[in-house]
Structure formats: C-alpha cells, structure tokens
Design a protein around this motif. Structure first.
Motif, PDB file in Angstrom:
ATOM      1  N   LYS A 132       0.784  -1.238   0.000  1.00 11.65           N
ATOM      2  CA  LYS A 132       0.000   0.000   0.000  1.00 11.65           C
ATOM      3  C   LYS A 132       0.816   1.288   0.000  1.00 11.65           C
ATOM      4  O   LYS A 132       0.332   2.327  -0.418  1.00 11.65           O
ATOM      5  CB  LYS A 132      -0.935   0.018   1.216  1.00 11.65           C
ATOM      6  CG  LYS A 132      -2.008  -1.053   1.117  1.00 11.65           C
ATOM      7  CD  LYS A 132      -2.856  -1.101   2.356  1.00 11.65           C
ATOM      8  CE  LYS A 132      -3.905  -2.208   2.237  1.00 11.65           C
ATOM      9  NZ  LYS A 132      -4.568  -2.493   3.490  1.00 11.65           N
ATOM     10  N   GLN A 133       2.035   1.245   0.512  1.00 12.99           N
ATOM     11  CA  GLN A 133       2.763   2.512   0.655  1.00 12.99           C
ATOM     12  C   GLN A 133       4.066   2.582  -0.127  1.00 12.99           C
ATOM     13  O   GLN A 133       4.636   3.648  -0.275  1.00 12.99           O
ATOM     14  CB  GLN A 133       3.057   2.770   2.144  1.00 12.99           C
ATOM     15  CG  GLN A 133       1.802   3.001   2.950  1.00 12.99           C
ATOM     16  CD  GLN A 133       2.134   3.310   4.400  1.00 12.99           C
ATOM     17  OE1 GLN A 133       2.928   4.172   4.705  1.00 12.99           O
ATOM     18  NE2 GLN A 133       1.532   2.577   5.304  1.00 12.99           N
ATOM     19  N   TRP A 134       4.571   1.456  -0.546  1.00 12.08           N
ATOM     20  CA  TRP A 134       5.871   1.414  -1.233  1.00 12.08           C
ATOM     21  C   TRP A 134       5.696   1.951  -2.644  1.00 12.08           C
ATOM     22  O   TRP A 134       4.867   1.464  -3.395  1.00 12.08           O
ATOM     23  CB  TRP A 134       6.359  -0.034  -1.238  1.00 12.08           C
ATOM     24  CG  TRP A 134       7.687  -0.280  -1.856  1.00 12.08           C
ATOM     25  CD1 TRP A 134       7.944  -1.098  -2.921  1.00 12.08           C
ATOM     26  CD2 TRP A 134       8.968   0.218  -1.431  1.00 12.08           C
ATOM     27  NE1 TRP A 134       9.281  -1.130  -3.181  1.00 12.08           N
ATOM     28  CE2 TRP A 134       9.935  -0.319  -2.294  1.00 12.08           C
ATOM     29  CE3 TRP A 134       9.382   1.079  -0.423  1.00 12.08           C
ATOM     30  CZ2 TRP A 134      11.296  -0.036  -2.162  1.00 12.08           C
ATOM     31  CZ3 TRP A 134      10.734   1.369  -0.305  1.00 12.08           C
ATOM     32  CH2 TRP A 134      11.665   0.815  -1.155  1.00 12.08           C
ATOM     33  N   THR A 135       6.440   2.989  -2.967  1.00 20.51           N
ATOM     34  CA  THR A 135       6.277   3.654  -4.264  1.00 20.51           C
ATOM     35  C   THR A 135       7.643   3.829  -4.923  1.00 20.51           C
ATOM     36  O   THR A 135       8.681   3.707  -4.258  1.00 20.51           O
ATOM     37  CB  THR A 135       5.667   5.058  -4.078  1.00 20.51           C
ATOM     38  OG1 THR A 135       6.592   5.835  -3.297  1.00 20.51           O
ATOM     39  CG2 THR A 135       4.328   5.009  -3.372  1.00 20.51           C
ATOM     40  N   SER A 137       9.024   6.471  -5.582  1.00 25.21           N
ATOM     41  CA  SER A 137       9.701   7.566  -4.888  1.00 25.21           C
ATOM     42  C   SER A 137      10.452   7.055  -3.658  1.00 25.21           C
ATOM     43  O   SER A 137      11.609   7.423  -3.404  1.00 25.21           O
ATOM     44  CB  SER A 137       8.659   8.598  -4.479  1.00 25.21           C
ATOM     45  OG  SER A 137       9.212   9.537  -3.606  1.00 25.21           O
ATOM     46  N   TRP A 138       9.793   6.204  -2.884  1.00 22.16           N
ATOM     47  CA  TRP A 138      10.465   5.664  -1.690  1.00 22.16           C
ATOM     48  C   TRP A 138      11.626   4.756  -2.065  1.00 22.16           C
ATOM     49  O   TRP A 138      12.597   4.622  -1.317  1.00 22.16           O
ATOM     50  CB  TRP A 138       9.471   4.925  -0.799  1.00 22.16           C
ATOM     51  CG  TRP A 138       8.543   5.846  -0.067  1.00 22.16           C
ATOM     52  CD1 TRP A 138       7.188   5.800  -0.065  1.00 22.16           C
ATOM     53  CD2 TRP A 138       8.907   6.966   0.768  1.00 22.16           C
ATOM     54  NE1 TRP A 138       6.678   6.819   0.705  1.00 22.16           N
ATOM     55  CE2 TRP A 138       7.708   7.541   1.230  1.00 22.16           C
ATOM     56  CE3 TRP A 138      10.120   7.532   1.156  1.00 22.16           C
ATOM     57  CZ2 TRP A 138       7.694   8.656   2.061  1.00 22.16           C
ATOM     58  CZ3 TRP A 138      10.101   8.642   1.974  1.00 22.16           C
ATOM     59  CH2 TRP A 138       8.910   9.189   2.422  1.00 22.16           C
ATOM     60  N   ARG A 139      11.505   4.110  -3.240  1.00 21.28           N
ATOM     61  CA  ARG A 139      12.598   3.232  -3.695  1.00 21.28           C
ATOM     62  C   ARG A 139      13.872   4.063  -3.884  1.00 21.28           C
ATOM     63  O   ARG A 139      14.940   3.677  -3.424  1.00 21.28           O
ATOM     64  CB  ARG A 139      12.164   2.592  -5.020  1.00 21.28           C
ATOM     65  CG  ARG A 139      12.802   1.258  -5.282  1.00 21.28           C
ATOM     66  CD  ARG A 139      12.070   0.557  -6.425  1.00 21.28           C
ATOM     67  NE  ARG A 139      10.763   0.091  -6.007  1.00 21.28           N
ATOM     68  CZ  ARG A 139       9.669   0.144  -6.766  1.00 21.28           C
ATOM     69  NH1 ARG A 139       9.722   0.664  -7.970  1.00 21.28           N
ATOM     70  NH2 ARG A 139       8.525  -0.310  -6.317  1.00 21.28           N
TER      71      ARG A 139
ATOM     72  N   SER B  41       3.460  10.760 -10.467  1.00 19.16           N
ATOM     73  CA  SER B  41       3.572   9.330 -10.785  1.00 19.16           C
ATOM     74  C   SER B  41       4.442   8.593  -9.795  1.00 19.16           C
ATOM     75  O   SER B  41       4.364   7.369  -9.699  1.00 19.16           O
ATOM     76  CB  SER B  41       4.176   9.131 -12.172  1.00 19.16           C
ATOM     77  OG  SER B  41       3.449   9.823 -13.110  1.00 19.16           O
ATOM     78  N   TRP B  43       4.125   8.281  -6.891  1.00 21.01           N
ATOM     79  CA  TRP B  43       3.309   7.554  -5.904  1.00 21.01           C
ATOM     80  C   TRP B  43       2.681   6.324  -6.537  1.00 21.01           C
ATOM     81  O   TRP B  43       2.913   5.216  -6.089  1.00 21.01           O
ATOM     82  CB  TRP B  43       2.206   8.469  -5.353  1.00 21.01           C
ATOM     83  CG  TRP B  43       2.608   9.213  -4.159  1.00 21.01           C
ATOM     84  CD1 TRP B  43       2.812   8.698  -2.916  1.00 21.01           C
ATOM     85  CD2 TRP B  43       2.868  10.618  -4.061  1.00 21.01           C
ATOM     86  NE1 TRP B  43       3.180   9.706  -2.060  1.00 21.01           N
ATOM     87  CE2 TRP B  43       3.217  10.886  -2.741  1.00 21.01           C
ATOM     88  CE3 TRP B  43       2.830  11.657  -4.973  1.00 21.01           C
ATOM     89  CZ2 TRP B  43       3.530  12.153  -2.292  1.00 21.01           C
ATOM     90  CZ3 TRP B  43       3.143  12.915  -4.540  1.00 21.01           C
ATOM     91  CH2 TRP B  43       3.498  13.157  -3.210  1.00 21.01           C
ATOM     92  N   ASN B  44       1.872   6.570  -7.531  1.00 19.81           N
ATOM     93  CA  ASN B  44       1.129   5.464  -8.114  1.00 19.81           C
ATOM     94  C   ASN B  44       0.895   5.800  -9.582  1.00 19.81           C
ATOM     95  O   ASN B  44      -0.075   6.469  -9.932  1.00 19.81           O
ATOM     96  CB  ASN B  44      -0.205   5.310  -7.356  1.00 19.81           C
ATOM     97  CG  ASN B  44      -0.810   3.950  -7.586  1.00 19.81           C
ATOM     98  OD1 ASN B  44      -0.544   3.315  -8.604  1.00 19.81           O
ATOM     99  ND2 ASN B  44      -1.624   3.498  -6.651  1.00 19.81           N
TER     100      ASN B  44
END
Lengths: 324, 473
Positions: A132-135, A137-139, B41, B43-44
C-alpha cells in the motif's frame, strides 16, 4: 551571505556531532526497516533467468546465512532475504502464495511455536507496507538512505537530537553499541566478541520462558488444525511450480530444552510433513549444523556464517530440494 | 514524492537546473508540467491517467460553458462537470463509507447485509485537484474570466507539483498571470524559497515527526489506558503535529514554487493565536476555507435570507467541510463541532457581546477558549471511531485527574507540552505577520545562523518518514 552562514552553521553542527559520536567508538551502519524489506521484496519479482530463493523467518536465519556464499554455491538461484528479526514469517508466506507471479523456492525458517495460528500475522505490517505505501519515490529515497546510513553515525535515529536531549536530561547512558551489523541485502552479522554471551544467553532463555508463560503452547490438535491454512498457501505456490521448504534452525542448551519441552517434536514438528505436503528439515537431522557453536543458544557468530551456509546448502542439495 | 525525501531533493535540483537552462517560456512550462506528472507518478503511476483525464475533461467543459449563450445550456454543462468530478471523488473516497452506513441502516431495521470490501486505493491529491478544477469551471460559469485556450497552461494550473497533492488550493485568477507571463528564478526568490523549504522541513521533520507524532500516536493507539493528563498531552501533541505537518507542507510548497518564480497564496497565518473561531478559519488552511466560503457557503445562500438561514448555511458548510477531509463520522463530528462554535460565536456576537467588552483581557481569554475548542475538536479528527472519540472526551473533561496526573508525565510528554506552548507563543508574537516579512527583516548573518541551525536539526532528526497527514484527504 545567508547561504554561506547557513551552510557553515549546518555543516559545523553536523560534523561536530558526527565526530563526537565517532570519538566515543560508534560506527555508521545500515538500519533495517520496512523500506529496506520492501526493496528486497521487489527483488522476488526481478526478471532474470534465475529462480528466486526467498528466505523467510526471523533472526536465526537472517543473522546466519552468508548471502554472497549462497549466491555463489547456488548459481541457479537469486537469494532474497525477507526474514525479519523477532517476527514469525507466515504472513509473508501467505503474501507469496497470493502473488500470482511467484513460482520460486521458499526456505522458511520456523519452529513449532511459530507455526501456531496465533503468530500468522506477525509480519503482516511489512506486507501491508509493501502493498500500500511502497512507491517508486520511496525506492529512490531508500537507495540514498542506504548510502547516508553507511556513511554517518548521525543517520541513526538513536543519535538524533531529541533522543539525545532526553537521554541527557534523564541522566541515562548513551546508546548501546550494537553487535549486529546489517547489510543492504538485509542479512546481518552478529559479533559475539562484543557482548557478554553468558548474559545474552540467560536473557534469551528468560525471555523465552516468559513468553511461554504469557502465551502457552496450543494443544497438538489445535496446532495441527491451524496448519490446514498453511497447507493451502504451500499448495498455491506448488501449483505454479514453486516449492516451500520448512526449516527448523538450530538451538542449543537451555533454550533447546525448554523449546522441546513446550513443543515435543514427536507431537508437533514431526507431524508437520504429514499435514503439509512440503519438505521439512530439522537441525537435528544434520550433524554438521549441530556442530556449529551457537553463542547465545540461538544465534551464531558471524565468523561461523560461511561454515553454516555451506552445511545448510549441502543438506538441501543432498535431499534434492535445491540444485547446485 | 514527499518533500522530506532524498528523492525530492534530487528531483527539485534537476527541475530547477533544467528550468533555468531553458530560454523559451513555452518550453519551461512544458518542463514544469512533465516534472509535475513525474512528481505525481512517483506515488502510483496509473493514477496519472485519472489526473490527465480529469484535467482534459474540465478544460474542454469550461470552454463549452463559456461558448454556450443559452443560460440553460451553460447550467447543464456546469452541472455535468460537478456530477463527474464529485462522482469520481465520491467513488474513490466515499463509496465504502456509504455502503457500510447503508448496511448499518439495514441492520437497524433487522435486515442483514454484508457489503463487499472494495479495498479502493484513494488517488493521492484527488480532493485537492478536484477543487482546483471545480473552482475553474464554476468561475467560468459565473463569468469571472474567460477560459484559457491552452491545455498546457490549464494542466499546469491544476498539476503544478508544489501544490498538486495537498494545496494550497489556488484559484485560476491567482495563477493565470504567473503562468502566462514569462518568469524565472531570481536570487531573491531562490533564497527566500530555500528558506521556506528549510522552515517547512523543520516543521515537518523536527516538530511534527520527532516531537509530536510519537506521543500523539502512542496516545491515540490506546487512549483507554491513559489518564486525563496523558489525554490532554496526547491531544495537544496531535494539535501540534497536524499544524506542523500541514503548515510544513505548505511552507515547502510555497518555497519550491517561489524558487521557480511563482507565488502561491499563504495557507496558514498563525492559527493558534486566533481570537475566535471565525478568526481561526481565516488563519487555518486558508485556501480551503475561502474555497468553501466562495463555492459552498455562498452557493447555499450565504448570509442572504436572514439569521437562521445564515446559521444553517454555516453549519452545513462546516459539516461538508468535515466530510471533505475523510469518509468517517469522526470527521463529520469535527466539522459539526466547528460549525457549532461558529454558530454560537455569531449568535453571541450579534446579541450578547457588547462592543465595550472588546478589551485585552477578554480577547486573551477568548483566544484561550478558541485554542482549547480547536484542540478538543482535533481529538475527533484523529480518533479512529466515534466510540474512541467519546472515550477521549470523557478523559479530557476529568479535570481533577488532569491536575493530579501532570506530575506523572514523562520527559517526552513534558517536551511536547513545552514545544506546544512555544508554538502558541510564536503564533501570538507573529500573529499578524508571516515568515517571509520576518525573514526579510533579519540581518543576513542572523538569518543564516537560524536557517543553519534548522538545517542541522533536520539532519539530526532521522527516523521513519511519516506521510504528510493531508495526503490521505
């Protein structure tokens, strides 16, 4: 002018703080987190010709496997460390079963207690985070954070401004110099030369006894009933061409005595393979593993990781569960 | 991507460099638009299609509204865009809530119905960009201005990355000239922009995430085990957290826009120094409260039609504003509570509050009452459900236990109380000012020292990154 003063002050304060902690013998190091776990979870789905070999479990396997050696001696596999310190792993097994793309091999470190239905959801927050939260961007953020944590002591929250102020105001000691060192692949080394092993062993035994008192074992029948669900997850993975190997990792001394007393193998572990159609391996079946010393009755010193990894791979390969 | 991530630092540096490397204004705008979509993008990625679809549809509909001469046709178009935008928002945000409440209503009539679990992922920022689009279409309908002929300019107005996911909710009139007139980074704008970025990150990372969040989370995770003093500490911690989290986001948004040469409207003006609840709403999330005033309160009739209608419209606006924040009864209660405060304040001011009472002591007392009312309402905003909200209310108003429990608070809780008090003091001292004029007045070495210390504190506050609270709305 403003930029100059701003940079000067910021750099001076941060470098000064870093030097202070280093002068006290602290070292930088990777900190395990949900982000780091999620990064490895992505590796399960990485596209290459190798089969993913996913290692599930808790600290015993996370701190025992030498990932470089594993990759070298099993070149057909892509090892991925998803074990989580202090958490039984069945939520992640369920996640892999629900992942329609997963058809690799799971090496699941678990003991009879961890197979109790009560513990199925322990690692679920990690799965939820990844789903649900891993995106993207966080990678990217986590990659940069790896670099920052490997470089600076002050990247560790224990040395943050507020925790430090609260420690000082409360007259409490500086943070414990950790004897555990994580790698980017989430495997870790324990250096038992830096700890009082007798005290660590006793703490482990006491903790285990307390947990048994607060959370007594289920009856063998209850335990077996709960395994039906696990069997379904295993079948889902096997239908896609994957495999699950259950592996009860070594313990020794009092810890082993208490564990065997609470969960007699003949009533619990040895009935596992009759219920779940998957290979199961207990450390007592491999003399080479039993010979490796466990400094605290549960974990091995990082100097023994190579020997342990080779012995485990030999045991798995000899049984035909993995191919060299 | 979040402002408080390494990803954003790298992204912003690249955008800033690319933006200033290009000479043509059109090319710069394309760069900003593409960068904004990359930002979204991160984010999702699939939800970018929704943003693109919504943007394009509203741009086309607005042109239709403007082109139509027949008032009925214009009205049809504006109703169509309202239905589509609010329908999409409703599907993603409220369908599960409506279904669950429908099931509960049936259950109370003795009919058992188990609604399916939709497990819908809310597209980030949808409440914000929907409000951007709606204000544009409604303003065209009201003939406030002509629509833009450029899809790119409109898309940039909706999607400009600093304000895309959590505001400020800008109006087209505030952005049109800035988008249509060439601009670039100036040294003054870059300096002030970076200063605001540092201030925003300080508020978010040091205050919201490090000081307030741990105590607020610990309390709201298990409010039943805490006494009254701990309840007050937990509620004040959340009050501090939500301000620093959201105002921190807004400062970062204003700062990054300013570095690119754009001025976004101020979203917070020292709200915890408000004297009265209407004053609070002129200081808190200003872009939302002014949006609700202009497009909801006034559409409902505003203060036309007598006192009762005015009070009804106030209450309805606050209830809907509460529901905008999230699909839960706790948000409705939070909005209702603020509606009640506003209705009460308006009534008292109109009938009971003589002008001569307007002295410093009364104003101070009313500021304290306002602060306590606002903080008490935050407990509903953060509560997981209505029963937890009641439980917290009961704890808060056990004043004897609060007095005796203060001595048992730990150092982290005391730190929260001290920091929150300092925050309120800062709001009171700079009540009618903002960071930009204040930063401008400080001598350069002192400003450099202040920003340097803030930067150091940001670096020295590592920990789990918390999503900005308003991203979920």
């Amino acid at each position: 002018m403003v930029c100059f003063f701003c940079a000067l002050v910021a750099v001076a304060v941060c470098v000064g703080t870093e030097l202070h902690w280093r002068s006290l013998g602290y070292e930088p190091g990777i900190i395990d987190s949900k982000l780091l776990w999620a990064e490895q979870r992505d590796q399960v789905d990485a596209r290459d010709s190798r089969t993913p070999l996913v290692i599930l479990g808790a600290s015993r396997i996370e701190f025992s496997i030498d990932m470089d050696i594993l990759e070298a001696v099993l070149p057909r596999y892509r090892p991925v460390m998803l074990a989580i310190n202090g958490h039984y792993p069945l939520a992640v097994l369920r996640d892999l079963a629900e992942d329609e793309d997963f058809n690799g091999v799971v090496l699941c470190d678990i003991d009879a207690r961890g197979l109790s239905a009560h513990y199925f959801d322990m690692q679920q927050p990690y799965v939820d985070y990844h789903r649900k939260q891993w995106t993207p961007s966080w990678r990217v953020h986590r990659r940069a954070l790896d670099l920052w944590q490997s470089t600076a002591v002050i990247a560790n929250p224990d040395f943050g401004l507020l925790p430090t102020l609260l420690r000082w105001s409360g007259g409490r000691a500086n943070p414990w110099k950790s004897h555990i060192r994580f790698h980017r692949d989430r495997s870790a080394d324990i250096d038992f030369q830096r700890v009082d092993t007798a005290a660590a062993t006793q703490a482990f035994v006491d903790g285990f006894k307390r947990r048994l008192q607060s959370d007594p074992p289920p009856s063998p029948e209850q335990w077996l009933a709960g395994l039906a669900e696990v069997g379904n997850w295993v079948e889902q993975i096997k239908r896609r061409g994957g495999e699950v190997i259950f592996y009860d990792t070594p313990t020794s001394g009092k810890l082993r005595e208490y564990a065997d007393e609470a969960f007699p193998p003949s009533l619990y572990w040895e009935r596992l393979s009759a219920t779940i159609h998957a290979p199961a391996l207990r450390y007592t079946e491999i003399s080479a593993l039993e010979d490796i010393p466990l400094a605290d009755g549960s974990h091995l010193d990082f100097r023994n990781k190579s020997e342990y990894t080779h012995a485990l791979v030999d045991a798995l390969a000899d049984r035909g569960w993995v191919q060299r | 991507m979040q402002f408080d991530s390494f990803t954003f630092l790298a992204f912003f540096a690249l955008v800033l460099a690319g933006y200033n490397a290009l000479r043509d204004w059109g090319a710069r705008k394309w760069l900003l638009l593409v960068a904004s979509y990359v930002f979204y993008s991160a984010w999702n990625p699939p939800f970018l299609l929704l943003l693109l679809g919504s943007t394009t549809l509203d741009w086309l509909v607005a042109r239709r509204i403007d082109a139509a001469e027949d008032p009925r046709r214009r009205k049809l178009w504006v109703i169509a865009t309202l239905l589509i935008n609010l329908g999409v928002l409703g599907y993603f945000k409220y369908s599960q809530f409506l279904l669950d409440n429908f099931a509960a209503a049936l259950a109370s009539a003795g009919i058992n119905y188990a609604p399916p679990a939709f497990d819908i992922v809310l597209p980030i920022g949808i409440s914000f960009y929907t409000f951007h689009s709606l204000s544009y279409c409604i303003d065209i309908y009201r003939r406030r201005f002509k629509p833009t002929a450029s899809w790119r300019d409109y898309a940039l107005y909706v999607g400009f990355f600093p304000q895309l996911v959590a505001g400020p909710i800008t109006r087209f009139t505030q952005m049109r000239e800035q988008i249509e007139t060439p601009r670039s980074t100036t040294s003054a704008g870059l300096g002030m922009g970076l200063a605001l970025l540092i201030l925003g990150l300080f508020e978010k990372i040091v205050l919201a995430d490090s000081v307030f969040a741990p105590i607020a989370n610990a309390y709201f995770d298990a409010p039943g085990t805490a006494d009254s003093a701990a309840a007050w500490t937990g509620v004040l911690a959340f009050s501090g957290q939500i301000f620093c989290d959201f105002a921190g986001y807004s400062s970062c948004a204003l700062g990054s826009a300013l570095a690119l040469g754009f001025v976004l409207p101020t979203n917070f003006r020292n709200p915890y120094a408000a004297v009265g609840f209407s004053d609070f709403w002129r200081r808190w999330h200003i872009s939302l409260s002014s949006w609700l005033r202009d497009y909801l309160y006034i559409s409902l009739g505003g203060n036309r039609g007598g006192e009762w209608r005015t009070l009804r419209n106030l209450m309805l606006t606050m209830l809907i504003g509460g529901l905008w924040h999230g699909a839960a009864w706790t948000f409705v209660i939070w909005g209702g509570l603020h509606g009640f405060y506003l209705v009460l304040e308006r009534t008292v001011r109109a009938h009971l509050w003589p002008a001569r009472w307007n002295n410093a002591v009364l104003r101070f007392a009313y500021a304290i009452i306002t602060l306590l009312g606002v903080c008490t309402a935050w407990a509903w905003f953060r509560a997981t459900d209505v029963s937890q909200g009641w439980q917290i209310m009961l704890s808060l108003f056990d004043l004897h236990a609060a007095a005796t429990g203060i001595g048992q608070l730990g150092p982290s809780q005391l730190t929260v109380l001290v920091t929150f008090s300092l925050l309120v003091l800062v709001h009171a001292l700079f009540r009618n000012s903002g960071p930009i004029p204040w930063f401008s007045r400080l001598p350069a070495p002192l400003l450099g020292l202040l920003l340097g210390l803030m930067t150091a504190m940001i670096v020295l506050s590592p920990g789990d990154n918390h999503a900005f609270i308003y991203f979920q709305f």
